[in-house]
Scaffold this motif. Structure first.
Motif, PDB file in Angstrom:
ATOM      1  N   UNK A 231       0.872  -1.227  -0.085  1.00 40.83           N
ATOM      2  CA  UNK A 231       0.051  -0.039   0.063  1.00 40.83           C
ATOM      3  C   UNK A 231       0.982   1.288   0.096  1.00 40.83           C
ATOM      4  N   UNK A 232       2.124   1.375  -0.281  1.00 39.70           N
ATOM      5  CA  UNK A 232       3.015   2.320  -0.376  1.00 39.70           C
ATOM      6  C   UNK A 232       2.887   3.253  -1.821  1.00 39.70           C
ATOM      7  N   UNK A 233       1.904   2.673  -2.720  1.00 35.01           N
ATOM      8  CA  UNK A 233       1.700   3.398  -4.069  1.00 35.01           C
ATOM      9  C   UNK A 233       0.174   4.088  -3.698  1.00 35.01           C
TER      10      UNK A 233
ATOM     11  N   UNK B 292       9.077   7.356   7.930  1.00 33.65           N
ATOM     12  CA  UNK B 292       9.957   8.674   7.044  1.00 33.65           C
ATOM     13  C   UNK B 292      11.516   8.591   7.154  1.00 33.65           C
ATOM     14  N   UNK B 293      12.087   7.928   7.841  1.00 30.03           N
ATOM     15  CA  UNK B 293      13.431   7.797   8.161  1.00 30.03           C
ATOM     16  C   UNK B 293      14.111   6.252   7.274  1.00 30.03           C
ATOM     17  N   UNK B 294      13.355   6.059   6.429  1.00 32.03           N
ATOM     18  CA  UNK B 294      13.661   4.488   5.917  1.00 32.03           C
ATOM     19  C   UNK B 294      15.169   5.007   5.102  1.00 32.03           C
TER      20      UNK B 294
ATOM     21  N   UNK C 121       8.275  10.252  -9.785  1.00 30.50           N
ATOM     22  CA  UNK C 121       7.895   9.718  -8.397  1.00 30.50           C
ATOM     23  C   UNK C 121       7.705  10.896  -7.501  1.00 30.50           C
ATOM     24  N   UNK C 122       6.677  10.967  -6.697  1.00 25.09           N
ATOM     25  CA  UNK C 122       6.869  12.232  -5.490  1.00 25.09           C
ATOM     26  C   UNK C 122       6.553  11.257  -4.262  1.00 25.09           C
ATOM     27  N   UNK C 123       7.390  11.862  -3.278  1.00 27.18           N
ATOM     28  CA  UNK C 123       7.216  11.157  -2.257  1.00 27.18           C
ATOM     29  C   UNK C 123       6.327  12.027  -1.212  1.00 27.18           C
ATOM     30  N   UNK C 124       5.395  11.187  -0.305  1.00 28.13           N
ATOM     31  CA  UNK C 124       4.617  12.102   0.460  1.00 28.13           C
ATOM     32  C   UNK C 124       4.728  11.194   1.983  1.00 28.13           C
TER      33      UNK C 124
ATOM     34  N   UNK D 110       1.435   5.877   6.478  1.00 25.37           N
ATOM     35  CA  UNK D 110       1.317   4.670   6.121  1.00 25.37           C
ATOM     36  C   UNK D 110       0.730   3.874   7.382  1.00 25.37           C
ATOM     37  N   UNK D 111      -0.263   2.774   7.310  1.00 23.99           N
ATOM     38  CA  UNK D 111      -0.307   2.078   8.460  1.00 23.99           C
ATOM     39  C   UNK D 111      -0.946   0.666   7.954  1.00 23.99           C
TER      40      UNK D 111
END
Length: 126
Positions: A42-44, A64-66, A91-94, A99-100
């Motif tokens: 579900x990361x997309x 956020x700190x991956x 790609x845009x990161x948000x 995420x859960x």
């Protein structure tokens, strides 16, 4: 893809095989800490394809700190751009929404051995 173009029904039908191929490419990219692909995790959050076959992806990470974020983003870009017909991948990161577990696909839930009734939809990092 700054402008939101309007796709006709014919456009959508023509892009459907490309959309499916892009999803297949995304399912080849795995989260480095969880043995599930980023799509089923579900990361997309959003996937759009323009008439000119440019792919735009809005995605997140489980945290956020991956430390492997740059590598994962590179794998996504290379994988999607290797799909025949794709002309470009942005790609845009948000991190909104955060995420859960509720974002996991059924396939990911089975892979991770999670049960809907017992799950509190907390983070996997807990």
């Amino acid at each position: 893809m700054a402008d939101k173009e309007v796709l006709t029904a014919e456009d959508v039908k023509a892009l459907q095989p490309l959309y499916a191929a892009v999803i297949s490419a995304l399912k080849e990219v795995y989260d480095p800490e969880i043995p599930v692909n980023i799509y089923d995790l579900g990361l997309v959050y959003e996937l759009t394809i323009s008439k000119s076959r440019e792919v735009s992806i809005l995605m997140t990470f489980t945290a956020p700190n991956c430390p492997m974020a740059d590598q994962v983003l590179q794998e996504v870009k290379e994988g999607v751009e290797s799909v025949p017909g794709v002309t470009k991948c942005d790609i845009e990161l948000t991190f909104e929404p955060q995420w859960d577990r509720s974002m996991l696909s059924e396939e990911a839930r089975v892979e991770l051995g999670l049960d809907y009734e017992e799950d509190d939809y907390g983070k996997l990092e807990d």
